[in-house]
Design a protein around this motif. Structure first.
Motif, PDB file in Angstrom:
ATOM      1  N   TYR A 121       0.862  -1.187   0.000  1.00  0.00           N
ATOM      2  CA  TYR A 121       0.000   0.000   0.000  1.00  0.00           C
ATOM      3  C   TYR A 121       0.895   1.232   0.000  1.00  0.00           C
ATOM      4  CZ  TYR A 121      -4.510  -2.234   1.003  1.00  0.00           C
ATOM      5  OH  TYR A 121      -5.669  -2.963   0.928  1.00  0.00           O
ATOM      6  N   SER A 123       1.117   4.911   0.857  1.00  0.00           N
ATOM      7  CA  SER A 123       0.276   5.586   1.844  1.00  0.00           C
ATOM      8  C   SER A 123       0.860   6.911   2.318  1.00  0.00           C
ATOM      9  CB  SER A 123       0.100   4.646   3.050  1.00  0.00           C
ATOM     10  OG  SER A 123      -0.556   5.295   4.108  1.00  0.00           O
ATOM     11  N   TYR A 154      -1.312   6.629   8.894  1.00  0.00           N
ATOM     12  CA  TYR A 154      -1.153   6.317   7.475  1.00  0.00           C
ATOM     13  C   TYR A 154      -2.442   5.671   6.980  1.00  0.00           C
ATOM     14  CZ  TYR A 154       3.742   7.587   7.450  1.00  0.00           C
ATOM     15  OH  TYR A 154       4.911   8.307   7.512  1.00  0.00           O
ATOM     16  N   MET A 156      -5.193   4.425   3.606  1.00  0.00           N
ATOM     17  CA  MET A 156      -5.279   3.940   2.236  1.00  0.00           C
ATOM     18  C   MET A 156      -5.502   5.124   1.314  1.00  0.00           C
ATOM     19  SD  MET A 156      -7.383   0.374   2.406  1.00  0.00           S
ATOM     20  CE  MET A 156      -8.100   0.734   0.840  1.00  0.00           C
ATOM     21  N   CYS A 157      -4.639   5.232   0.305  1.00  0.00           N
ATOM     22  CA  CYS A 157      -4.673   6.404  -0.570  1.00  0.00           C
ATOM     23  C   CYS A 157      -5.035   6.080  -2.012  1.00  0.00           C
ATOM     24  CB  CYS A 157      -3.319   7.108  -0.528  1.00  0.00           C
ATOM     25  SG  CYS A 157      -2.967   7.871   1.057  1.00  0.00           S
ATOM     26  N   SER A 160      -2.021   0.812  -4.870  1.00  0.00           N
ATOM     27  CA  SER A 160      -1.447  -0.384  -4.258  1.00  0.00           C
ATOM     28  C   SER A 160      -0.866  -1.283  -5.341  1.00  0.00           C
ATOM     29  CB  SER A 160      -2.516  -1.146  -3.459  1.00  0.00           C
ATOM     30  OG  SER A 160      -3.635  -1.456  -4.276  1.00  0.00           O
ATOM     31  N   ILE A 203       3.831  -1.607   3.780  1.00  0.00           N
ATOM     32  CA  ILE A 203       3.487  -0.198   3.547  1.00  0.00           C
ATOM     33  C   ILE A 203       4.682   0.518   2.941  1.00  0.00           C
ATOM     34  CG2 ILE A 203       4.169   0.524   5.886  1.00  0.00           C
ATOM     35  CD1 ILE A 203       1.930   2.617   5.803  1.00  0.00           C
TER      36      ILE A 203
END
Length: 234
Positions: A121, A123, A154, A156-157, A160, A203
């Protein structure tokens, strides 16, 4: 091996009306460039040319990306009745070894990393958020859980990467989509969230403004103000 990218761009963007009356949310322009087009450009800049865009609402608006960049379009015919789980269902066979991007994320900087080998991810840290998907990370950078909560951390943006093992596991869950409770209202991320203990996700911590979410007109104005202020500073 060449990487692939899936861009999920089927949504209606009701909170960005009236802008989205005439165009899909993912093609809303930020500082003069459509969000999904910028993503496609950034992917190609990093050598990822195999790009699949899942479209739904006003799907014809994306046709120019096929001519201009050679992307492939996949139509999610249930775009107006399901959350994005159905978009991923349509392309689930492609998930192993792919980047996944939400088409309505403004990529301020090109954070695509083609050397990534494990599920990741990408982030940004956010303060004082409300109802975000927060990544719960151990001291080795492994994502242990995803909490939908308020606070700092942090999150989820919308970008991924999924390696073959994890991608295959999620694909197999999606093969049996009708066994997922209330699946019409789920996000594909719920499948990840509900199976976190069986996946091995890490991450990649980004700078605060590398990825910017635009959910409504106010967000759009804020992001553009920020971008134009950066230009003025140079």
């Amino acid at each position: 091996k060449s990487m692939r990218a899936i861009i999920l761009a089927a949504g209606m963007g009701t909170r960005l009306r009236p802008i989205t009356d005439k165009k899909p949310k993912s093609l809303v322009e930020v500082a003069g460039e459509a969000m999904t087009e910028r993503q496609v450009r950034f992917l190609k800049d990093k050598g990822i040319n195999n790009i699949i865009v899942v479209v739904g609402y006003q799907k014809d608006a994306f046709d120019y990306l096929v001519d201009k960049y050679g992307v492939e379009l996949v139509f999610n015919e249930k775009f107006d009745s399901y959350n994005n789980i159905y978009s991923m269902y349509k392309v689930r066979d492609l998930l192993p070894g792919s980047y996944v991007l939400e088409g309505d994320i403004y990529m301020n900087n090109n954070i695509i990393d083609t050397s990534v080998t494990r599920s990741t991810y990408f982030s940004c840290y956010k303060e004082g958020f409300i109802n975000e998907w927060k990544l719960v990370v151990d001291d080795k950078g492994r994502v242990k859980a995803i909490d939908i909560c308020d606070g700092d951390g942090y999150i989820m943006c919308g970008v991924s990467y999924w390696d073959h093992k994890d991608g295959q596991y999620i694909k197999e869950r999606l093969d049996n989509i009708e066994e997922i409770e209330d699946y019409q209202n789920k996000y594909w991320d719920d499948v990840v969230r509900d199976n976190m203990d069986k996946l091995n996700v890490t991450i990649k911590k980004l700078e605060k403004n590398d990825l910017m979410e635009i959910d409504n007109v106010e967000d759009l104005e804020k992001v553009e103000d920020y971008l134009y202020s950066q230009v003025d500073d140079k």
